[in-house]
Design a protein around this motif. Structure first.
Motif, PDB file in Angstrom:
ATOM      1  N   ILE A   1       0.839  -1.204   0.000  1.00 14.50           N
ATOM      2  CA  ILE A   1       0.000   0.000   0.000  1.00 14.50           C
ATOM      3  C   ILE A   1       0.871   1.251   0.000  1.00 14.50           C
ATOM      4  CG2 ILE A   1      -1.490   1.371   1.529  1.00 14.50           C
ATOM      5  CD1 ILE A   1      -2.897  -1.248   2.234  1.00 14.50           C
ATOM      6  N   GLN A   2       0.511   2.187  -0.879  1.00 17.23           N
ATOM      7  CA  GLN A   2       1.188   3.482  -0.914  1.00 17.23           C
ATOM      8  C   GLN A   2       0.332   4.461  -0.130  1.00 17.23           C
ATOM      9  OE1 GLN A   2       4.150   4.069  -2.758  1.00 17.23           O
ATOM     10  NE2 GLN A   2       4.152   1.840  -2.960  1.00 17.23           N
ATOM     11  N   ILE A   3       0.892   5.008   0.912  1.00 13.77           N
ATOM     12  CA  ILE A   3       0.145   6.026   1.665  1.00 13.77           C
ATOM     13  C   ILE A   3       0.456   7.383   1.076  1.00 13.77           C
ATOM     14  CG2 ILE A   3      -0.187   7.135   3.914  1.00 13.77           C
ATOM     15  CD1 ILE A   3       0.643   4.477   5.199  1.00 13.77           C
ATOM     16  N   PHE A   4      -0.583   8.131   0.689  1.00  9.03           N
ATOM     17  CA  PHE A   4      -0.370   9.510   0.273  1.00  9.03           C
ATOM     18  C   PHE A   4      -0.423  10.354   1.541  1.00  9.03           C
ATOM     19  CE2 PHE A   4      -2.080  13.677  -0.884  1.00  9.03           C
ATOM     20  CZ  PHE A   4      -1.154  14.063  -1.848  1.00  9.03           C
ATOM     21  N   GLY A   5       0.716  10.888   1.909  1.00  8.44           N
ATOM     22  CA  GLY A   5       0.756  11.656   3.149  1.00  8.44           C
ATOM     23  C   GLY A   5       1.826  11.107   4.074  1.00  8.44           C
ATOM     24  N   ASP A   6       1.407  10.776   5.262  1.00  9.52           N
ATOM     25  CA  ASP A   6       2.376  10.357   6.274  1.00  9.52           C
ATOM     26  C   ASP A   6       2.615   8.855   6.226  1.00  9.52           C
ATOM     27  OD1 ASP A   6       2.538  13.026   7.326  1.00  9.52           O
ATOM     28  OD2 ASP A   6       0.516  12.670   8.130  1.00  9.52           O
ATOM     29  N   ALA A   7       3.735   8.483   5.618  1.00  9.72           N
ATOM     30  CA  ALA A   7       4.023   7.066   5.393  1.00  9.72           C
ATOM     31  C   ALA A   7       4.181   6.300   6.701  1.00  9.72           C
ATOM     32  CB  ALA A   7       5.289   6.924   4.554  1.00  9.72           C
TER      33      ALA A   7
ATOM     34  N   ASN B   1      -2.885  17.236   9.417  1.00  6.38           N
ATOM     35  CA  ASN B   1      -2.287  15.901   9.499  1.00  6.38           C
ATOM     36  C   ASN B   1      -3.283  14.859   9.008  1.00  6.38           C
ATOM     37  OD1 ASN B   1      -1.158  13.452  10.250  1.00  6.38           O
ATOM     38  ND2 ASN B   1      -0.124  14.350  12.024  1.00  6.38           N
ATOM     39  N   VAL B   2      -3.392  14.762   7.693  1.00  3.04           N
ATOM     40  CA  VAL B   2      -4.346  13.824   7.109  1.00  3.04           C
ATOM     41  C   VAL B   2      -3.691  13.125   5.923  1.00  3.04           C
ATOM     42  CG1 VAL B   2      -5.406  15.703   5.773  1.00  3.04           C
ATOM     43  CG2 VAL B   2      -6.667  13.582   6.111  1.00  3.04           C
ATOM     44  N   SER B   3      -3.957  11.858   5.773  1.00  2.47           N
ATOM     45  CA  SER B   3      -3.361  11.058   4.699  1.00  2.47           C
ATOM     46  C   SER B   3      -4.456  10.323   3.942  1.00  2.47           C
ATOM     47  CB  SER B   3      -2.358  10.051   5.283  1.00  2.47           C
ATOM     48  OG  SER B   3      -1.343  10.724   5.995  1.00  2.47           O
ATOM     49  N   HIS B   4      -4.058   9.687   2.875  1.00  2.00           N
ATOM     50  CA  HIS B   4      -5.030   9.015   2.005  1.00  2.00           C
ATOM     51  C   HIS B   4      -4.500   7.649   1.590  1.00  2.00           C
ATOM     52  CE1 HIS B   4      -7.182   9.046  -2.235  1.00  2.00           C
ATOM     53  NE2 HIS B   4      -7.749   8.202  -1.400  1.00  2.00           N
ATOM     54  N   ILE B   5      -5.318   6.617   1.769  1.00  2.00           N
ATOM     55  CA  ILE B   5      -5.040   5.289   1.209  1.00  2.00           C
ATOM     56  C   ILE B   5      -6.188   4.957   0.278  1.00  2.00           C
ATOM     57  CG2 ILE B   5      -4.893   2.811   1.689  1.00  2.00           C
ATOM     58  CD1 ILE B   5      -3.595   3.488   4.360  1.00  2.00           C
ATOM     59  N   HIS B   6      -5.843   4.562  -0.930  1.00  2.00           N
ATOM     60  CA  HIS B   6      -6.899   4.225  -1.888  1.00  2.00           C
ATOM     61  C   HIS B   6      -6.723   2.778  -2.338  1.00  2.00           C
ATOM     62  CE1 HIS B   6     -10.280   6.144  -3.815  1.00  2.00           C
ATOM     63  NE2 HIS B   6     -10.084   5.341  -4.853  1.00  2.00           N
TER      64      HIS B   6
ATOM     65  N   PRO C   1      -9.224 -10.234  -2.468  1.00  2.00           N
ATOM     66  CA  PRO C   1      -8.917 -10.047  -1.058  1.00  2.00           C
ATOM     67  C   PRO C   1      -8.380  -8.640  -0.816  1.00  2.00           C
ATOM     68  CG  PRO C   1      -7.166 -11.258  -2.131  1.00  2.00           C
ATOM     69  CD  PRO C   1      -8.232 -11.078  -3.158  1.00  2.00           C
ATOM     70  N   LEU C   2      -8.545  -8.171   0.414  1.00  2.00           N
ATOM     71  CA  LEU C   2      -7.943  -6.899   0.788  1.00  2.00           C
ATOM     72  C   LEU C   2      -6.434  -7.099   0.919  1.00  2.00           C
ATOM     73  CD1 LEU C   2     -10.571  -5.760   3.442  1.00  2.00           C
ATOM     74  CD2 LEU C   2     -10.084  -4.598   1.261  1.00  2.00           C
ATOM     75  N   PRO C   3      -5.667  -6.049   0.726  1.00  2.00           N
ATOM     76  CA  PRO C   3      -4.210  -6.193   0.835  1.00  2.00           C
ATOM     77  C   PRO C   3      -3.809  -6.672   2.233  1.00  2.00           C
ATOM     78  CG  PRO C   3      -4.795  -4.064  -0.125  1.00  2.00           C
ATOM     79  CD  PRO C   3      -6.067  -4.686   0.363  1.00  2.00           C
ATOM     80  N   ASP C   4      -2.829  -7.543   2.278  1.00  2.00           N
ATOM     81  CA  ASP C   4      -2.366  -8.098   3.561  1.00  2.00           C
ATOM     82  C   ASP C   4      -1.882  -7.015   4.529  1.00  2.00           C
ATOM     83  OD1 ASP C   4      -2.947 -10.721   3.117  1.00  2.00           O
ATOM     84  OD2 ASP C   4      -0.959 -11.242   2.328  1.00  2.00           O
TER      85      ASP C   4
ATOM     86  N   LYS D   1      -1.296  -0.851   8.214  1.00  2.00           N
ATOM     87  CA  LYS D   1      -1.171   0.541   7.757  1.00  2.00           C
ATOM     88  C   LYS D   1      -2.255   1.412   8.408  1.00  2.00           C
ATOM     89  CE  LYS D   1       2.070   0.527   4.370  1.00  2.00           C
ATOM     90  NZ  LYS D   1       3.089  -0.416   4.610  1.00  2.00           N
ATOM     91  N   LEU D   2      -3.469   0.896   8.471  1.00  2.00           N
ATOM     92  CA  LEU D   2      -4.553   1.681   9.078  1.00  2.00           C
ATOM     93  C   LEU D   2      -4.275   1.922  10.560  1.00  2.00           C
ATOM     94  CD1 LEU D   2      -7.736   0.047   7.462  1.00  2.00           C
ATOM     95  CD2 LEU D   2      -6.623   2.191   6.807  1.00  2.00           C
ATOM     96  N   ARG D   3      -3.715   0.926  11.210  1.00  2.00           N
ATOM     97  CA  ARG D   3      -3.473   1.039  12.662  1.00  2.00           C
ATOM     98  C   ARG D   3      -2.396   2.073  12.989  1.00  2.00           C
ATOM     99  NH1 ARG D   3      -4.263  -4.822  12.681  1.00  2.00           N
ATOM    100  NH2 ARG D   3      -6.380  -5.170  13.449  1.00  2.00           N
ATOM    101  N   MET D   4      -1.643   2.508  11.977  1.00  2.00           N
ATOM    102  CA  MET D   4      -0.639   3.533  12.235  1.00  2.00           C
ATOM    103  C   MET D   4      -1.266   4.918  12.424  1.00  2.00           C
ATOM    104  SD  MET D   4       2.559   2.489   9.770  1.00  2.00           S
ATOM    105  CE  MET D   4       1.858   3.355   8.412  1.00  2.00           C
TER     106      MET D   4
END
Lengths: 332, 633
Positions: free
Chosen positions: B523-529, B559-564, B570-573, B578-581
């Motif tokens: 997953i590529q996080i747009f924002g705070d990796a 302080n906001v990021s985006h995961i698309h 299946p959802l990505p492993d 990543k969400l829990r960060m």
């Protein structure tokens, strides 16, 4: 080519699980017997069915087979035949599968005239769900779901097929092995959808539904065997026939001034005649044989021809060129 | 996305500087502009909008479009129900949406004005065809008095232009009848707006030449109307200056303007070419998916079979038959159609045949709003079949992304021998954007090997890595076998009612689909990796509004990021980690919270929803408000 194939080559290793005495056994045996005579390589043969007793058929054929879902076999077979015109495709269905839940697919495949064969086993009852009336059951039929008798007016498979613009419509009977074999071959030889209604006895839920045309002692008086170019004659002594009285058909006794030349001569290319015969009900005799057979372009051939023409005109598709069509520009 | 105030300010200033038509007019620079073309559904506004978009893309701008048209083909003329709109945002910067509020509204009649006025930004430009503002049209649109006269539009800059008269004059001796002349009004307007923003009109002329090649007099009239509109802009005193939106910094390469439906069709064709198999589409026409069928019907030479089936079920069923025969088989539909296909989709799951089902989602339930987008079919895609019947699901984020997703769907379907669902929606389907045309040879490999060896062949003997079964097609000697919907024995595929075997097969299919997760890129996080305060999780066409909003908020220090997500099943492993960060997770989607449910159920993450079910994409302003509140809360 399948030069040396025999009936045994078409028998799969699966145990046949129809009820003992079911008419399906006789149909299966005849199909397996006819197959080697058709000159088609076994690997090119595909049987496709829907749901119901009849639809177990593909499991017992040692060819390619597909037991699909209720009523959809004609649509699945269409997708296969259109994209694989080299295959020899057979659809096995029943009165419920083909005329009730799958009625829409049935009428549309018939009008399109996709080149495959439909064997509709008509036992006028729902067998696999254990005995409810079907769309071909007679009015008044007492079944589990119609304890007071069915008030549902039935379909006549032959006239449904004719009305749906079928190019080949025939009827035969499970126990008439020779006739059944002939019909299978005629249907197979026909280019386009061949619709063959097979009167089939369900000895558990609707025994003797077709007794008048299948019981050896009486059938000659009730079966009218259709033969192209021949007068419509029936009876044990072949002494009765069909004559037109104005616009209406009537049964006449030959002799006493009535000769064969007074009778209707069967013509497989005459749609009006086919409808008339298709509507025969007792006390008229029950016609069996080819009601209607005309040559008409098939859907699969026409579509493949369009593809070939496109290829001849534009060349084989080039994906990279394709992507570079349309509103394009270059940014340096 | 809202236009920066400075751009609107410049537009306002210019109007007050109306000058003569003698000197060359001034050209002013603006960053980006949002124009909405609106008229009766027979006025050709979609066409004008599309052509203007193409002109803008060719001028080097980044563009995003949003067509908005009624389900009725021709609602009564002049009524609100019949208003058809096309919005285009063109910019000298990278943009992600068609814009929240138009800076310019072209209103071909009072109804078009009434239906769209609320969206126009204050001080925005309104170009109105005065000829259409008759008493009867005003009444039909529900105006008590003429807004062009009663000062109700004073906060806008209104340009009253008699488009009807000017077009008629321009085509006076063109030899076409009055009705045909009226149908050229959209070209006059397109010409005028093209002048106003200094767009080259050659691409439109070229397009017209193709469209009307068989009717030269109609072609000539259309071109004349287009040029008349352009020249009118240059000569009239109404417009003091025109505007220039400089080219965007876009990566070099060969570009094509593309809609989502066209990109979907192309993705399938190219995938079939790479797989070296014919493409078969079984489909029943349905809004907004039909254009995929239309496009594919034109690619017969590839070869592409398009079968317009008798119903949705037959569309799916015929695709299953074609897949059995070895074709790259697909079906295309929208929500109501996918309901109907559900049983057949289950057969494809059970028989493990590769078919791609494309659902171009529209607003439901039932017939709903057929031309409007929604994302409420996700849970149907996930769970909308009887029995345990998991299917991979992927969703496209932008019009051009539809190409990659269609291609990927075929790749997964054939590699894993499974039906795959591709989710797009009405907004992607009809929206357009510039597309950097890919090099076909550099696309991921699609390797299809049909089984030919009879030695050791069993229909359900699985590949140890992918767990897929062999693709053995009729016509292959020695591989004769029977497929079916009944429960079947492991490996042999013979009918089996063994309880343990049934569970084994259910679990095998589930594991096969779950195993696809190992192919999903990180997953590529747009924002705070490395995580932060708030992450917005999205999927599908909400990409544009979410990315634009997050971009804007981040530039203001939020302080906001985006995961698309592209892969929804299946959802990505790595998704849960990543969400829990992030301290807070917000799932933004055009439904009541469907991905939200999945995330909460699968990960026990206390995510919150941001939802809209109006048949319209999120506005940046709406997301901004919602996110700002979440950050404060």
């Amino acid at each position: 080519m399948a030069t040396a194939l025999t009936r045994k080559d078409f028998i799969s290793d699966q145990e046949v699980r129809w009820c003992p005495g079911c008419g399906d056994y006789a149909i299966l045996a005849q199909v397996q017997k006819v197959m080697p005579e058709l000159g088609v390589a076994r690997e090119n043969v595909v049987f496709i069915s829907g749901i119901g007793c009849s639809s177990r058929f593909p499991y017992y054929m040692n060819t390619y087979g597909f037991h699909t879902i209720h009523g959809r076999a004609p649509a699945i077979a269409t997708g296969l035949k259109v994209s694989r015109p080299d295959l020899d495709v057979w659809v096995v269905t029943g009165d419920g599968d083909g005329l009730s839940i799958g009625g829409n697919h049935m009428i549309h495949v018939l009008r399109r005239n996709v080149d495959f064969n439909i064997l509709l086993f008509n036992n006028r009852i729902y067998g696999l769900t254990k005995g409810q009336y079907s769309p071909t059951s007679e009015v008044g039929k007492v079944t589990k779901s119609t304890p007071a008798g069915s008030v549902d007016f039935p379909f006549n498979p032959i006239t449904v097929a004719l009305g749906a613009q079928a190019s080949f419509v025939a009827r035969t009977i499970d126990v008439e092995q020779k006739h059944l074999g002939e019909m299978l071959k005629r249907g197979h030889d026909h280019r386009g959808t061949s619709f063959i209604e097979i009167l089939q006895n369900c000895n558990i839920f609707n025994d003797d539904a077709f007794k008048d045309v299948s019981d050896k002692s009486i059938k000659a008086e009730h079966q009218l065997v259709l033969e192209h170019g021949k007068p419509l004659i029936f009876g044990k002594n072949r002494d009765r026939g069909i004559r037109m009285n104005g616009m209406r058909p009537e049964v006449v006794q030959l002799g006493n001034g009535v000769s064969e030349s007074d009778l209707v001569v069967h013509d497989e290319g005459n749609l009006s005649l086919a409808f008339m015969l298709g509507n025969f009900e007792p006390p008229m005799p029950t016609p069996v044989g080819v009601f209607y057979c005309v040559a008409r372009p098939t859907y699969d051939a026409a579509m493949n021809q369009q593809l070939e023409e496109a290829r001849a005109k534009m060349g084989a598709g080039d994906p990279q060129k394709l992507l570079r069509q349309g509103d394009t520009w270059t940014i340096n | 996305m809202a236009l920066p105030p400075e751009a609107a300010g410049q537009a306002a200033e210019s109007h007050s500087l109306a000058g003569g038509g003698v000197e060359p007019k001034r050209r002013e620079k603006v960053d980006h502009v949002v124009i909405r073309f609106a008229g009766d559904s027979g006025d050709g506004m979609q066409l004008a909008g599309m052509q203007f978009s193409t002109e803008s893309a060719m001028a080097g701008n980044d563009i995003a479009t949003l067509p908005d048209y009624p389900a009725e083909i021709r609602a009564p003329a002049g009524t609100l129900a019949g208003v058809s709109g096309f919005q285009v945002n063109f910019s000298s910067n990278e943009i992600f949406t068609a814009g929240d509020e138009p800076n310019v509204l072209v209103a071909m009649n009072p109804a078009a004005l009434k239906a769209n006025l609320d969206d126009v930004q204050p001080n925005g430009v309104i170009i109105a065809d005065v000829a259409a503002f008759s008493d009867s049209n005003l009444k039909r649109a529900g105006f008590a008095s003429n807004p062009l006269k009663d000062h109700s539009l004073d906060k806008y800059q209104v340009f009253e232009i008699d488009v009807t008269k000017l077009t008629t004059l321009a085509l006076r001796d063109s030899g076409i009848n009055n009705r045909a002349v009226m149908r050229c009004r959209n070209l006059f307007v397109l010409g005028l707006v093209s002048w106003l923003y200094q767009r080259p009109i050659e691409s439109t002329e070229k397009w017209l030449a193709g469209r009307f090649r068989k009717t030269p007099e109609v072609l000539a009239a259309n071109v004349r109307a287009l040029r008349a509109g352009y020249n009118y802009g240059e000569t009239t005193e109404a417009f003091a200056s025109s505007y220039v939106v400089a080219p965007a910094r876009i990566p070099a390469g060969f570009y094509r303007n593309i809609t989502g439906n066209s990109a979907t069709a192309l993705g399938f064709v190219v995938a079939a070419c790479r797989a070296k198999r014919p493409l078969f589409l079984g489909s029943y026409p349905i809004t907004p998916a039909s254009d995929v069928l239309h496009d594919l019907a034109g690619f017969k030479n590839f070869p592409v079979y398009t079968f317009q089936a008798e119903d949705e079920i037959a569309g799916m069923a015929s695709a299953i038959g074609a897949a059995f025969g070895g074709a790259i088989a697909i079906t295309t539909t929208s929500g109501p159609g996918m309901n109907l296909k559900a049983e057949a989709m289950g057969l494809a799951v059970k028989t493990e045949l590769p078919v791609v089902i494309t659902d171009v989602q529209r607003a439901g339930p039932s017939t709903g709003m057929p031309t409007k987008p929604e994302q409420a079919d996700l849970l149907m895609a996930m769970y909308g079949r009887h029995g345990e019947s998991p299917m991979p699901i992927i969703a496209a984020a932008t019009p051009a992304d539809c190409f990659d997703c269609a291609y990927e769907a075929v790749r997964l379907a054939t590699k894993y021998m499974t039906p795959v669902i591709l989710l797009t929606d009405g907004q992607l389907a009809n929206g357009a954007e510039p597309w950097l045309v890919p090099d076909v040879s550099k696309l991921p490999e699609i390797k299809v090997e049909l089984r030919t060896d009879p030695n050791g062949f069993l229909p359900y003997l699985r590949d140890p890595e992918t767990m897929s079964r062999p693709w053995a097609v009729p016509g292959t000697p020695g591989l004769e076998h029977r497929l079916g919907g009944l429960s079947t024995e492991d490996q042999t595929g013979n009918v089996s009612y063994s309880p343990a075997n049934n569970e084994l097969m259910v679990r095998q299919r589930a594991r096969k689909i779950a195993g696809i997760a190992r192919e999903i890129p990180p997953i590529q996080i747009f924002g705070d990796a490395n995580g932060g305060e708030l992450v917005i999780l999205g999927w599908g066409s909400t990409f544009g509004p979410i990315r634009e909003t997050v971009n804007q908020l981040r530039s203001k220090g939020k302080n906001v990021s985006h995961i698309h997500l592209r892969y929804l099943n299946p959802l990505p492993d790595d998704l849960a980690d990543k969400l829990r960060m992030f301290r807070k997770v917000m799932v933004a989607e055009m439904n009541m919270g469907q991905l939200l449910k999945m995330v909460r159920a699968d990960y026990l993450i206390d995510a919150v929803g941001c939802n809209k079910i109006q048949g319209r994409p999120f506005k940046v302003s709406e997301l901004t408000n919602r996110i700002t509140r979440a950050l404060e809360g």
